[in-house]
Scaffold this active site. Structure first.
Site, PDB file in Angstrom:
ATOM      1  N   VAL A  58       0.830  -1.207   0.000  1.00 22.16           N
ATOM      2  CA  VAL A  58       0.000   0.000   0.000  1.00 22.16           C
ATOM      3  C   VAL A  58       0.864   1.256   0.000  1.00 22.16           C
ATOM      4  O   VAL A  58       0.483   2.281  -0.565  1.00 22.16           O
ATOM      5  CB  VAL A  58      -0.968  -0.017   1.212  1.00 22.16           C
ATOM      6  CG1 VAL A  58      -1.627   1.329   1.416  1.00 22.16           C
ATOM      7  CG2 VAL A  58      -2.013  -1.095   1.029  1.00 22.16           C
ATOM      8  N   GLU A  59       2.036   1.176   0.599  1.00 22.39           N
ATOM      9  CA  GLU A  59       2.923   2.338   0.680  1.00 22.39           C
ATOM     10  C   GLU A  59       3.761   2.549  -0.582  1.00 22.39           C
ATOM     11  O   GLU A  59       4.354   3.616  -0.764  1.00 22.39           O
ATOM     12  CB  GLU A  59       3.846   2.214   1.888  1.00 22.39           C
ATOM     13  CG  GLU A  59       3.151   2.337   3.232  1.00 22.39           C
ATOM     14  CD  GLU A  59       2.396   1.081   3.663  1.00 22.39           C
ATOM     15  OE1 GLU A  59       1.458   1.219   4.457  1.00 22.39           O
ATOM     16  OE2 GLU A  59       2.730  -0.034   3.204  1.00 22.39           O
ATOM     17  N   SER A  81       4.915  -8.216  -2.759  1.00 18.43           N
ATOM     18  CA  SER A  81       4.061  -9.388  -2.925  1.00 18.43           C
ATOM     19  C   SER A  81       2.871  -9.281  -1.986  1.00 18.43           C
ATOM     20  O   SER A  81       3.019  -8.932  -0.822  1.00 18.43           O
ATOM     21  CB  SER A  81       4.841 -10.677  -2.669  1.00 18.43           C
ATOM     22  OG  SER A  81       5.489 -10.635  -1.418  1.00 18.43           O
ATOM     23  N   VAL A  82       1.711  -9.561  -2.550  1.00 15.88           N
ATOM     24  CA  VAL A  82       0.470  -9.577  -1.789  1.00 15.88           C
ATOM     25  C   VAL A  82      -0.119 -10.975  -1.957  1.00 15.88           C
ATOM     26  O   VAL A  82      -0.362 -11.417  -3.083  1.00 15.88           O
ATOM     27  CB  VAL A  82      -0.523  -8.508  -2.295  1.00 15.88           C
ATOM     28  CG1 VAL A  82      -1.755  -8.464  -1.401  1.00 15.88           C
ATOM     29  CG2 VAL A  82       0.141  -7.137  -2.376  1.00 15.88           C
ATOM     30  N   THR A  87      -9.925 -12.525   3.749  1.00 18.59           N
ATOM     31  CA  THR A  87     -10.762 -11.320   3.796  1.00 18.59           C
ATOM     32  C   THR A  87     -10.624 -10.533   2.497  1.00 18.59           C
ATOM     33  O   THR A  87      -9.713 -10.791   1.705  1.00 18.59           O
ATOM     34  CB  THR A  87     -10.328 -10.404   4.965  1.00 18.59           C
ATOM     35  OG1 THR A  87      -9.019  -9.889   4.690  1.00 18.59           O
ATOM     36  CG2 THR A  87     -10.312 -11.160   6.292  1.00 18.59           C
ATOM     37  N   HIS A  89      -9.396  -7.773   2.091  1.00 19.22           N
ATOM     38  CA  HIS A  89      -8.209  -6.919   2.186  1.00 19.22           C
ATOM     39  C   HIS A  89      -7.308  -7.069   0.955  1.00 19.22           C
ATOM     40  O   HIS A  89      -6.775  -6.090   0.441  1.00 19.22           O
ATOM     41  CB  HIS A  89      -7.451  -7.280   3.470  1.00 19.22           C
ATOM     42  CG  HIS A  89      -6.215  -6.479   3.709  1.00 19.22           C
ATOM     43  ND1 HIS A  89      -6.253  -5.168   4.109  1.00 19.22           N
ATOM     44  CD2 HIS A  89      -4.902  -6.810   3.606  1.00 19.22           C
ATOM     45  CE1 HIS A  89      -5.016  -4.722   4.239  1.00 19.22           C
ATOM     46  NE2 HIS A  89      -4.178  -5.696   3.938  1.00 19.22           N
ATOM     47  N   PHE A 114       5.804  -2.632 -12.897  1.00 17.50           N
ATOM     48  CA  PHE A 114       5.017  -3.296 -11.862  1.00 17.50           C
ATOM     49  C   PHE A 114       5.557  -4.701 -11.616  1.00 17.50           C
ATOM     50  O   PHE A 114       5.309  -5.618 -12.391  1.00 17.50           O
ATOM     51  CB  PHE A 114       3.546  -3.354 -12.288  1.00 17.50           C
ATOM     52  CG  PHE A 114       2.610  -3.750 -11.192  1.00 17.50           C
ATOM     53  CD1 PHE A 114       2.246  -2.843 -10.217  1.00 17.50           C
ATOM     54  CD2 PHE A 114       2.087  -5.029 -11.140  1.00 17.50           C
ATOM     55  CE1 PHE A 114       1.363  -3.196  -9.206  1.00 17.50           C
ATOM     56  CE2 PHE A 114       1.210  -5.398 -10.137  1.00 17.50           C
ATOM     57  CZ  PHE A 114       0.845  -4.483  -9.164  1.00 17.50           C
ATOM     58  N   ARG A 128       7.007 -17.486  -8.659  1.00 18.26           N
ATOM     59  CA  ARG A 128       7.189 -16.267  -9.453  1.00 18.26           C
ATOM     60  C   ARG A 128       8.366 -15.418  -8.986  1.00 18.26           C
ATOM     61  O   ARG A 128       8.671 -14.395  -9.578  1.00 18.26           O
ATOM     62  CB  ARG A 128       5.891 -15.449  -9.424  1.00 18.26           C
ATOM     63  CG  ARG A 128       4.798 -16.094 -10.243  1.00 18.26           C
ATOM     64  CD  ARG A 128       3.403 -15.648  -9.833  1.00 18.26           C
ATOM     65  NE  ARG A 128       2.377 -16.275 -10.661  1.00 18.26           N
ATOM     66  CZ  ARG A 128       1.968 -17.536 -10.564  1.00 18.26           C
ATOM     67  NH1 ARG A 128       2.504 -18.338  -9.668  1.00 18.26           N
ATOM     68  NH2 ARG A 128       1.031 -18.013 -11.360  1.00 18.26           N
TER      69      ARG A 128
END
Length: 156
Positions: A58-59, A81-82, A87, A89, A114, A128
Protein backbone atom coordinates in the site's frame (compact mmCIF):
# COMPACT_ATOMS: atom_id res chain seq x y z
CA UNK A 1 6.64 3.30 -41.87
CA UNK A 2 8.54 4.02 -38.68
CA UNK A 3 8.57 1.46 -35.90
CA UNK A 4 9.81 2.40 -32.46
CA UNK A 5 11.04 -0.42 -30.27
CA UNK A 6 13.25 -0.26 -27.25
CA UNK A 7 16.18 -2.47 -26.47
CA UNK A 8 17.19 -3.18 -22.91
CA UNK A 9 20.70 -1.74 -22.78
CA UNK A 10 20.64 1.54 -20.84
CA UNK A 11 24.12 1.91 -19.34
CA UNK A 12 23.64 5.54 -18.26
CA UNK A 13 20.20 5.04 -16.74
CA UNK A 14 19.46 5.86 -13.13
CA UNK A 15 16.99 3.39 -11.67
CA UNK A 16 15.11 3.46 -8.39
CA UNK A 17 13.74 0.23 -6.99
CA UNK A 18 10.95 0.68 -4.46
CA UNK A 19 10.39 -2.50 -2.49
CA UNK A 20 7.99 -3.57 0.21
CA UNK A 21 9.38 -5.22 3.35
CA UNK A 22 6.19 -7.21 4.02
CA UNK A 23 6.77 -10.78 2.76
CA UNK A 24 10.48 -10.00 2.57
CA UNK A 25 11.39 -13.67 2.08
CA UNK A 26 9.73 -13.40 -1.34
CA UNK A 27 10.57 -9.79 -2.13
CA UNK A 28 14.31 -10.20 -1.60
CA UNK A 29 14.34 -12.77 -4.43
CA UNK A 30 12.49 -10.30 -6.64
CA UNK A 31 15.07 -7.66 -5.73
CA UNK A 32 17.99 -9.96 -6.57
CA UNK A 33 16.43 -10.74 -9.94
CA UNK A 34 15.82 -7.06 -10.69
CA UNK A 35 19.33 -5.94 -9.77
CA UNK A 36 20.95 -8.79 -11.68
CA UNK A 37 18.89 -7.93 -14.77
CA UNK A 38 19.66 -4.22 -14.57
CA UNK A 39 23.37 -4.93 -14.33
CA UNK A 40 23.67 -7.81 -16.82
CA UNK A 41 21.17 -6.85 -19.52
CA UNK A 42 20.81 -3.12 -18.97
CA UNK A 43 24.52 -2.61 -18.25
CA UNK A 44 23.44 -0.27 -15.44
CA UNK A 45 26.21 0.35 -12.93
CA UNK A 46 25.51 -0.40 -9.29
CA UNK A 47 26.03 3.25 -8.31
CA UNK A 48 23.11 4.16 -10.61
CA UNK A 49 20.70 1.83 -8.77
CA UNK A 50 18.95 3.09 -5.63
CA UNK A 51 16.85 0.76 -3.46
CA UNK A 52 14.13 2.36 -1.32
CA UNK A 53 12.36 0.14 1.21
CA UNK A 54 8.89 0.74 2.61
CA UNK A 55 6.58 -1.24 4.91
CA UNK A 56 4.08 -2.77 2.48
CA UNK A 57 2.47 -2.74 -0.95
CA UNK A 58 0.00 0.00 0.00
CA UNK A 59 2.92 2.34 0.68
CA UNK A 60 4.66 1.68 -2.66
CA UNK A 61 2.74 4.36 -4.63
CA UNK A 62 3.60 7.17 -2.21
CA UNK A 63 7.25 6.17 -2.11
CA UNK A 64 7.31 5.89 -5.92
CA UNK A 65 5.69 9.33 -6.16
CA UNK A 66 8.33 10.92 -3.94
CA UNK A 67 11.08 9.23 -5.93
CA UNK A 68 9.55 10.41 -9.22
CA UNK A 69 9.16 13.94 -7.87
CA UNK A 70 12.95 14.23 -7.42
CA UNK A 71 13.41 13.87 -11.21
CA UNK A 72 16.70 12.04 -10.52
CA UNK A 73 15.68 8.72 -12.07
CA UNK A 74 14.90 7.43 -15.53
CA UNK A 75 12.62 4.64 -14.28
CA UNK A 76 11.20 3.09 -11.14
CA UNK A 77 10.86 -0.64 -10.53
CA UNK A 78 8.24 -1.47 -7.90
CA UNK A 79 8.57 -4.80 -6.09
CA UNK A 80 6.43 -6.52 -3.52
CA UNK A 81 4.06 -9.39 -2.93
CA UNK A 82 0.47 -9.58 -1.79
CA UNK A 83 -0.81 -13.03 -0.86
CA UNK A 84 -4.56 -13.63 -0.67
CA UNK A 85 -6.00 -14.23 2.77
CA UNK A 86 -9.51 -14.93 3.95
CA UNK A 87 -10.76 -11.32 3.80
CA UNK A 88 -11.39 -8.71 1.06
CA UNK A 89 -8.21 -6.92 2.19
CA UNK A 90 -6.30 -8.58 -0.69
CA UNK A 91 -8.48 -6.95 -3.36
CA UNK A 92 -8.17 -3.50 -1.79
CA UNK A 93 -4.41 -3.69 -1.41
CA UNK A 94 -3.83 -4.99 -4.94
CA UNK A 95 -6.19 -2.50 -6.54
CA UNK A 96 -4.86 0.56 -4.73
CA UNK A 97 -1.24 -0.43 -5.27
CA UNK A 98 -1.77 -0.98 -8.99
CA UNK A 99 -3.78 2.22 -9.50
CA UNK A 100 -1.40 4.29 -7.42
CA UNK A 101 1.70 3.15 -9.30
CA UNK A 102 0.02 3.73 -12.67
CA UNK A 103 -0.96 7.23 -11.53
CA UNK A 104 2.66 8.02 -10.59
CA UNK A 105 3.84 6.92 -14.02
CA UNK A 106 1.34 9.13 -15.80
CA UNK A 107 1.67 12.11 -13.45
CA UNK A 108 5.47 12.27 -13.69
CA UNK A 109 5.92 10.76 -17.17
CA UNK A 110 8.32 8.12 -15.86
CA UNK A 111 8.22 4.37 -16.40
CA UNK A 112 7.03 2.62 -13.23
CA UNK A 113 7.44 -1.10 -13.81
CA UNK A 114 5.02 -3.30 -11.86
CA UNK A 115 6.83 -6.15 -10.14
CA UNK A 116 4.29 -6.67 -7.38
CA UNK A 117 3.11 -10.26 -7.12
CA UNK A 118 -0.62 -10.65 -6.51
CA UNK A 119 -1.09 -14.33 -5.78
CA UNK A 120 -3.42 -16.75 -4.06
CA UNK A 121 -0.79 -18.81 -2.25
CA UNK A 122 2.73 -18.64 -0.88
CA UNK A 123 3.68 -21.40 -3.33
CA UNK A 124 2.60 -19.21 -6.26
CA UNK A 125 4.69 -16.36 -4.88
CA UNK A 126 7.75 -18.60 -4.56
CA UNK A 127 7.26 -19.85 -8.14
CA UNK A 128 7.19 -16.27 -9.45
CA UNK A 129 10.16 -15.13 -7.39
CA UNK A 130 12.73 -17.20 -9.20
CA UNK A 131 11.65 -20.83 -9.50
CA UNK A 132 9.14 -22.41 -11.92
CA UNK A 133 7.54 -19.24 -13.29
CA UNK A 134 10.71 -17.17 -13.63
CA UNK A 135 11.48 -14.06 -11.61
CA UNK A 136 8.93 -11.27 -11.89
CA UNK A 137 11.44 -8.81 -10.42
CA UNK A 138 13.74 -9.50 -13.35
CA UNK A 139 10.82 -9.11 -15.76
CA UNK A 140 9.87 -5.76 -14.22
CA UNK A 141 13.47 -4.57 -14.58
CA UNK A 142 13.46 -5.56 -18.27
CA UNK A 143 10.21 -3.66 -18.75
CA UNK A 144 11.70 -0.55 -17.13
CA UNK A 145 14.80 -0.72 -19.33
CA UNK A 146 12.77 -1.15 -22.50
CA UNK A 147 10.46 1.73 -21.58
CA UNK A 148 13.42 4.05 -20.98
CA UNK A 149 14.57 3.34 -24.53
CA UNK A 150 11.10 3.54 -26.11
CA UNK A 151 10.38 6.92 -24.51
CA UNK A 152 13.83 8.19 -25.45
CA UNK A 153 13.19 7.33 -29.10
CA UNK A 154 9.76 8.94 -29.08
CA UNK A 155 11.23 12.15 -27.68
CA UNK A 156 14.13 12.31 -30.15
Amino acid sequence: MNVIEGGVAAPNAKIAIVISRFNSFINESLLSGAIDTLKRFGQVSEENITVVRCPGAVELPLVAQRVAKTAKYDAIVSLGSVIRGGTPHFEYVCSECNKGLAQVSLEYSIPVAFGVLTVDTIDQAIERAGTKAGNKGAEAALSALEMINVLSQIES
